[in-house]
Motif scaffolding. Structure first.
Motif, PDB file in Angstrom:
ATOM      1  N   HIS A 302     -15.291 -19.290  41.479  1.00  0.00           N
ATOM      2  CA  HIS A 302     -14.099 -18.639  42.014  1.00  0.00           C
ATOM      3  C   HIS A 302     -13.079 -19.706  42.455  1.00  0.00           C
ATOM      4  CE1 HIS A 302     -11.513 -15.859  44.085  1.00  0.00           C
ATOM      5  NE2 HIS A 302     -11.776 -16.404  45.260  1.00  0.00           N
ATOM      6  N   LEU A 303     -13.566 -20.723  43.156  1.00  0.00           N
ATOM      7  CA  LEU A 303     -12.678 -21.812  43.597  1.00  0.00           C
ATOM      8  C   LEU A 303     -12.054 -22.519  42.390  1.00  0.00           C
ATOM      9  CD1 LEU A 303     -14.842 -23.484  46.424  1.00  0.00           C
ATOM     10  CD2 LEU A 303     -12.954 -21.878  46.718  1.00  0.00           C
ATOM     11  N   LEU A 304     -12.883 -22.744  41.374  1.00  0.00           N
ATOM     12  CA  LEU A 304     -12.408 -23.424  40.162  1.00  0.00           C
ATOM     13  C   LEU A 304     -11.268 -22.632  39.513  1.00  0.00           C
ATOM     14  CD1 LEU A 304     -12.739 -25.506  37.783  1.00  0.00           C
ATOM     15  CD2 LEU A 304     -14.390 -23.910  36.807  1.00  0.00           C
ATOM     16  N   ASN A 305     -11.474 -21.328  39.344  1.00  0.00           N
ATOM     17  CA  ASN A 305     -10.451 -20.505  38.695  1.00  0.00           C
ATOM     18  C   ASN A 305      -9.183 -20.426  39.542  1.00  0.00           C
ATOM     19  OD1 ASN A 305     -12.173 -20.007  36.569  1.00  0.00           O
ATOM     20  ND2 ASN A 305     -13.020 -18.146  37.501  1.00  0.00           N
ATOM     21  N   TYR A 306      -9.385 -20.271  40.828  1.00  0.00           N
ATOM     22  CA  TYR A 306      -8.262 -20.159  41.755  1.00  0.00           C
ATOM     23  C   TYR A 306      -7.417 -21.445  41.735  1.00  0.00           C
ATOM     24  CZ  TYR A 306      -5.848 -18.978  46.124  1.00  0.00           C
ATOM     25  OH  TYR A 306      -4.905 -18.692  47.078  1.00  0.00           O
ATOM     26  N   ALA A 307      -8.103 -22.583  41.797  1.00  0.00           N
ATOM     27  CA  ALA A 307      -7.384 -23.872  41.839  1.00  0.00           C
ATOM     28  C   ALA A 307      -6.730 -24.169  40.485  1.00  0.00           C
ATOM     29  CB  ALA A 307      -8.339 -24.995  42.226  1.00  0.00           C
ATOM     30  N   THR A 308      -7.432 -23.820  39.402  1.00  0.00           N
ATOM     31  CA  THR A 308      -6.877 -24.087  38.071  1.00  0.00           C
ATOM     32  C   THR A 308      -5.577 -23.310  37.898  1.00  0.00           C
ATOM     33  OG1 THR A 308      -9.107 -24.371  37.194  1.00  0.00           O
ATOM     34  CG2 THR A 308      -7.369 -24.008  35.580  1.00  0.00           C
ATOM     35  N   GLU A 309      -5.611 -22.051  38.305  1.00  0.00           N
ATOM     36  CA  GLU A 309      -4.423 -21.219  38.191  1.00  0.00           C
ATOM     37  C   GLU A 309      -3.289 -21.769  39.053  1.00  0.00           C
ATOM     38  OE1 GLU A 309      -3.735 -16.629  39.101  1.00  0.00           O
ATOM     39  OE2 GLU A 309      -5.559 -17.022  37.959  1.00  0.00           O
ATOM     40  N   SER A 310      -3.602 -22.137  40.271  1.00  0.00           N
ATOM     41  CA  SER A 310      -2.572 -22.672  41.175  1.00  0.00           C
ATOM     42  C   SER A 310      -1.974 -23.961  40.617  1.00  0.00           C
ATOM     43  CB  SER A 310      -3.162 -22.960  42.552  1.00  0.00           C
ATOM     44  OG  SER A 310      -3.856 -21.850  43.040  1.00  0.00           O
ATOM     45  N   LEU A 311      -2.817 -24.815  40.072  1.00  0.00           N
ATOM     46  CA  LEU A 311      -2.324 -26.090  39.533  1.00  0.00           C
ATOM     47  C   LEU A 311      -1.458 -25.856  38.305  1.00  0.00           C
ATOM     48  CD1 LEU A 311      -5.485 -28.360  39.900  1.00  0.00           C
ATOM     49  CD2 LEU A 311      -3.270 -28.782  40.950  1.00  0.00           C
ATOM     50  N   ASN A 312      -1.870 -24.898  37.472  1.00  0.00           N
ATOM     51  CA  ASN A 312      -1.112 -24.625  36.255  1.00  0.00           C
ATOM     52  C   ASN A 312       0.289 -24.086  36.552  1.00  0.00           C
ATOM     53  OD1 ASN A 312      -2.785 -25.571  34.232  1.00  0.00           O
ATOM     54  ND2 ASN A 312      -3.991 -23.693  34.163  1.00  0.00           N
ATOM     55  N   ASN A 313       0.481 -23.578  37.776  1.00  0.00           N
ATOM     56  CA  ASN A 313       1.805 -23.066  38.152  1.00  0.00           C
ATOM     57  C   ASN A 313       2.756 -24.159  38.613  1.00  0.00           C
ATOM     58  OD1 ASN A 313       1.408 -20.387  37.561  1.00  0.00           O
ATOM     59  ND2 ASN A 313       0.465 -19.943  39.548  1.00  0.00           N
ATOM     60  N   ILE A 314       2.270 -25.373  38.697  1.00  0.00           N
ATOM     61  CA  ILE A 314       3.137 -26.481  39.143  1.00  0.00           C
ATOM     62  C   ILE A 314       3.653 -27.222  37.914  1.00  0.00           C
ATOM     63  CG2 ILE A 314       3.266 -28.602  40.497  1.00  0.00           C
ATOM     64  CD1 ILE A 314       0.992 -27.549  42.234  1.00  0.00           C
ATOM     65  N   ASN A 315       4.961 -27.420  37.879  1.00  0.00           N
ATOM     66  CA  ASN A 315       5.577 -28.130  36.749  1.00  0.00           C
ATOM     67  C   ASN A 315       5.059 -29.558  36.629  1.00  0.00           C
ATOM     68  OD1 ASN A 315       7.162 -26.276  35.551  1.00  0.00           O
ATOM     69  ND2 ASN A 315       8.962 -26.693  36.846  1.00  0.00           N
ATOM     70  N   GLY A 316       4.805 -29.979  35.404  1.00  0.00           N
ATOM     71  CA  GLY A 316       4.459 -31.382  35.166  1.00  0.00           C
ATOM     72  C   GLY A 316       2.983 -31.687  35.296  1.00  0.00           C
ATOM     73  N   ILE A 317       2.188 -30.683  35.680  1.00  0.00           N
ATOM     74  CA  ILE A 317       0.742 -30.939  35.830  1.00  0.00           C
ATOM     75  C   ILE A 317       0.022 -30.684  34.508  1.00  0.00           C
ATOM     76  CG2 ILE A 317      -1.370 -29.992  36.865  1.00  0.00           C
ATOM     77  CD1 ILE A 317      -0.228 -30.360  39.464  1.00  0.00           C
TER      78      ILE A 317
END
Lengths: 401, 139
Positions: A302-317
């Protein structure tokens, strides 16, 4: 559910006026309070050298040391207690095996590793090949950060004597299809070592079900103490390997004409081990067994999916390692920002991440990067912490842009 | 020419204006960005000071009994400190460079940047700057 944070005293630490957020669990996990208490108790009330002592304390520490062996055996479902060899850690376990194989391999033999291995699963085999004239073959990885299984099928042959592959990549997070690799290797007569350093605390490991020949991991990545590791090996294979280090404990009889060696597991445990560490390790295993690895994995997924999604929403990552089968490890780069700068600023905000090449320089080369920033989660981490980390990360990116 | 001591004092005064680490880091980042670009011809393997976390390129030239340093790094925070070190040591006489204690780094609260664990090449960079000074002195 009891707040798991309460069981890990160090998580209360304040760093630069912020509450510590510890996202460096792939490097080492924090220690469960029962582990810390056990170490204190051992040195206060139980310390003595193990085996061969006839006195009370030696009997006690020997009993507890051997209870840890049984706990590890049950934890990975080994067949026999003596298939569990205590070492200093995963690196030591791999070196032990590589050193033994240095004595039995010959020119023309082949060892297979992969492009995603930690340096500790590369260098010992390079040394082994140098000593024996055996050849090292490398399974490449794909753009997603997965093993190229077709290429593996091409590499494995009757010349292959050993395949040594990581269960979970420490820099990419990929969970490798080890059962498939083990089966393919066995079809070709090769033995298999799985480096379980990143796996043992995060996925269920059943060595009999896997039919793996050797499996190794470190206590300190399982909420246990540093300086303790495990090498599991099938009884028959370990019996046929030459001994590793010479010294006390590992002998049957010593004369200047000829020394005979002790039976398993003592044959591979020369010298006084980290007794307190091994004994305290049992408490970490008890914690894992009580909480259940599946339960922990569910939370970590759950943490992995949550963090992956949050990171993917940041430009340039850009996330490095995008396999569908991942453990809770995320490596990423930020466009035009060096990972070192990011790590420094996040540290100031109390967030502990790891930056650099993570001892996997071939992986960095493959993706043509100098290094990554890596967050890796454990059971005690929360989505609230990820929210704070994402805010801190955005702030750091703004400062550095 | 200002002495090393004078420049160090100037820097300490500049940093005394900052209340928070954010202001301090922002300033270092600005310094890093404004550091003179190191020409590609000097960004060669021989000039690399390797660090596990970030790497540094250092080039030195002899100018009228003084030494002029040029450097760069792939990390901006490292570059900021490089800018400070160049400001202090560049265009100084070899003997003064060799003797420089560089206490200002500690005074402005950046000594952690020079710790071995940071592995950012800075500590080795200072050593290399002094080695250049020693070499020029004996030429």
């Amino acid at each position: 559910m009891i707040d798991p944070k309460k069981s890990f005293p160090i998580l209360e630490t304040i760093v630069n006026e912020n509450k510590l957020i510890y996202f460096d669990n792939a490097a080492t996990t924090q220690k469960h309070h029962s582990v810390i208490d056990e170490i204190t108790k051992f040195y206060n009330k139980e310390n003595s050298n193990i085996h061969r002592g006839v006195h009370y304390l030696s009997q006690l520490s020997t009993k507890k040391f051997e209870e840890s062996r049984v706990a590890v055996k049950n934890f990975i479902n080994a067949k026999h207690n003596h298939e569990i060899i205590f070492t200093r850690g995963t690196t030591d376990s791999i070196n032990l095996l590589a050193s033994c194989y240095s004595k039995i391999l010959k020119s023309g033999d082949e060892i297979i590793i992969s492009e995603m291995e930690h340096h500790s699963n590369i260098v010992p085999w390079q040394m082994c090949c140098e000593n024996t004239g055996a050849k090292l073959k490398i399974v490449p990885i794909t753009e997603l950060g997965e093993l190229d299984l077709n290429e593996f099928k091409n590499l494995v042959s009757s010349k292959t004597k050993l395949v040594s592959i990581t269960h979970i990549s420490n820099s990419l997070g990929t969970i490798n299809p080890i059962k498939k690799i083990i089966n393919l290797s066995h079809e070709n007569g090769a033995k298999v070592l799985i480096d379980g350093a990143q796996a043992a605390a995060h996925v269920n490991v059943d060595v009999q079900d896997l039919n793996v020949d050797y499996y190794c991991f470190s206590a300190h990545k399982l909420y246990g103490p540093t300086g303790v590791g495990v090498l599991y090996g099938k009884e028959d294979l370990l019996n046929h390997l030459p001994p590793y280090q010479g010294g006390g404990e590992m002998i049957q009889e010593v004369t200047f004409e000829k020394t005979t060696y002790a039976c398993l597991p003592h044959k591979f445990e020369a010298g006084t081990p980290n007794i307190g560490g091994v004994i305290a390790f049992k408490k970490a295993i008890d914690f894992l067994a009580e909480t259940k690895v599946e339960t922990m994995k569910k939370h970590e997924d759950h943490l992995l999916n949550y963090a992956t999604e949050s990171l993917n929403n940041i430009n340039g990552i850009r996330i490095i390692g995008t396999s569908k089968k991942k453990s809770a490890i995320i490596s990423f780069t930020v466009e035009n920002i060096h990972h070192y700068d990011l790590g420094l600023i996040l540290d100031k905000m109390g967030v502990a991440i790891r930056t650099g090449h993570h001892c996997t320089q071939p992986v960095m080369k493959k993706f043509n990067i100098a290094g990554t920033s890596r967050v890796s989660f454990a059971y005690y981490n929360t989505t609230e912490e990820i929210d704070y980390f994402i805010l801190a990360l955005k702030k750091a990116i703004k400062m550095l842009s | 020419m200002k002495s090393i001591q004078n420049i160090e004092e100037e820097i300490v005064e500049e940093f005394s204006m900052f209340d928070s680490w954010i202001d301090k880091y922002d300033y270092l980042i600005d310094l890093g960005k404004s550091l003179d670009i190191l020409k590609d011809e000097f960004k060669i393997k021989e000039n690399i000071i390797a660090g596990c976390q970030s790497q540094v390129w250092l080039h030195a030239e002899n100018k009228n009994d003084t030494i002029e340093y040029h450097a760069d790094s792939d990390a901006i925070m490292t570059k900021g400190i490089i800018a400070l070190l160049i400001r202090v040591l560049s265009n100084q006489r070899p003997n003064d460079i060799i003797d420089a204690k560089l206490d200002f780094i500690k005074t402005i609260g950046l000594e952690e940047q020079l710790s071995q664990t940071r592995a950012n090449g800075l500590k080795s960079m200072i050593k290399q700057m002094k080695i250049y000074a020693l070499a020029y002195k004996h030429n």
